[in-house]
Design an enzyme around this catalytic site. Sequence first.
Site: not given
Lengths: 77, 630
Positions: B310-312, B315, B490
Amino acid sequence: MKKAILKLETLACPSCMQKIENALKGLKGIEKDTVKVLFNSSKAKTVFDSEKISIDAIEKAIEDLGYPVIKSTVKDA
Amino acid sequence: MQTFILNNKKLITLLSGFLIVSGFFSRFVFGNIVVLQTALIIASIIGIAPIAIQAYQALKVKVISIDVLVTIAVVGAFLIQNFEESAIVTFLFLFGHFLEQRTLNQTRSAIKELTEMAPERALVQTNTGEFEEVDVDEVEEGDVLLVKTGAKIPVDGTVLSGEGYINEASITGESVPVTKTEDLNVYAGTILENGTLQIVADRVGEETTFGKIIELVEEAQDSKSEAERFIDKFSKYYTPAVLVLSFIVWIISQNIELAITILVLGCPGALVIGVPVSNVSGIGNGARHGVLLKGSEVIHDFSRVDTIVFDKTGTLTAGTPTVARKETYGEDSEEALNYLVSVERESDHPLAKAILEEIKATKNYVVTETEVIKGGGIVAQVSGHRVTVGNVTLMHKEGVKLSKRAQKDIKQAEEKGHSLVLTAVDGELRSLMGIKDQVRLGVKNDLKKLKELGVQNLVVLSGDNQGTVDAVASELNLTEAHGHMLPEDKSAYIKKLQEEGQIVAFVGDGVNDSPSLALADIGIAMGSGTDVAIETSDVVLMNSDFNRLPHALGLVKATASNMIQNIVIAVGVVLILLASVFFSDWMNMSIGMLVHEGSILVVILNGMRLLKYRLPRSRETEQVNKVKIK
């Protein structure tokens, strides 16, 4: 080169797809690799050379197989 | 003649059924065999006509279809004067087709609902300034359109004049109407609930966001997975193979009855239709619930996912930071806060926005000599004072002394994962703001559901500092958390996971994470129907709704196993039928056709179950809901 999208009456059997696909591929002026028959959305898509074949002729080929064409749109490919 | 017969297939089916029933009626009630025979002969002939025409058309384009097999079988039965078989088989085949078509329309209904939301007509301004109604296909970019109350917005455009409330549920999933005035954007397929608007067309037809969504879903429902392509190839050779097999059996056994029975039993109907119906039902269910799945390959991959990354910001968290903690030091803190607000007003940093939301200044000051210190904050002159706003590093650099109490507050805030904004006036610390990006509502529960569905690792990657990321990770029970990550870090991380043999899904907002979305086995975009999200990802969660994610995963798992069930049913039925024709004596053509058509209906009905699929609720969710109701 033009791109045709033909909306057909609901397709019920997967072998219909094969028939329509083969019929379109057999026509002159059709880009064979671009022929695509969408079973669930009941559509046929293809790129064709408008100098060699008309959209009417493409429609007729499909209708001769017993699948009525509801609507067709032609765009520049 | 051909078209006449094909157009009246329903009538022919009905008639043939009626003839068969009344024939048998006269045979058993009046003992009249002649009437029965005549009725069966007529039923056979009218029944075979449409099938034979289709078989002929198939052969003309070099396809050996099921129609060909059935036609040969029925003609064979007719020739050996087994009229009972020939009549019943044609009837069952036609009737089966009729039911197939009806049920197939059901499986496609969810997607049809979506496409029917597309606008059809538009009011276009002509040269004279009048508005004229035309087909939406005729609208061109730059045209001026009039939209009245209750009508659909026909194109993506900009409001020229007027005001109205628009329901944008078809694009964003959000059904609370939004006010649209001059210069605001409107989207095709949304509904003007109140008011009148004149708009300029910016994008038309398939170029509009709604047009793209429809095209995506339409392509998706017909996209083919590797397994499906294999089945297609297989059935291309399978049908002719059945023909050859029955011919060999006939030569060896000299038994026409047996040979034509094999023709009927070998029909591949359920096999070729089983996977597409699962696919269309699964994707249809998704479309109804705000989950766009881009085809059956995506369903296959997504159902086997090991790790979700997950992106923070935006999201897991809402992406709108708020002040969670406020401390002041020394006297006359109101004045110090006024200085802070005056300085922050100069900045467009997200943390500054959060502070402006929280603190209302009682006085405004002129700010001069503003200097932005990269990675630190702002230093400026406010009514003769030197004001420093920023993080701990900046305070050290400016030589601001931190009292014991301040040091304790800073430590606590960092542990909670707050971002810090400190304010010093003339070298003295006056205030501390702990700013938090709230975790989205219900995310914790959604992540738990993902684990219950078999996802092994839940990882968060973020550009934020490690403390903030760790705080989010421990709050949400994530397996791993990595901060200080640039977009390229990422994607490198995802690559590393993939090299370890994991199937990785990436969930991001689709704007700044395109490389990761594209690289991951499954890119999941939380886009409010933005173009970028739709194009670069494999799965789109409409309305950026995080809680659709467990539904999406549950749905793809159900769809993938539904496909396998259908393949097993289809292959199983053919094997059992073929085995029983060789090893038992109760099998004949009619029973074969009945079982065969039955199996087609079974796989379609099995596929249709997916339309109603809902994620089973975990116990905790129920409890949460109960508490809410109380």
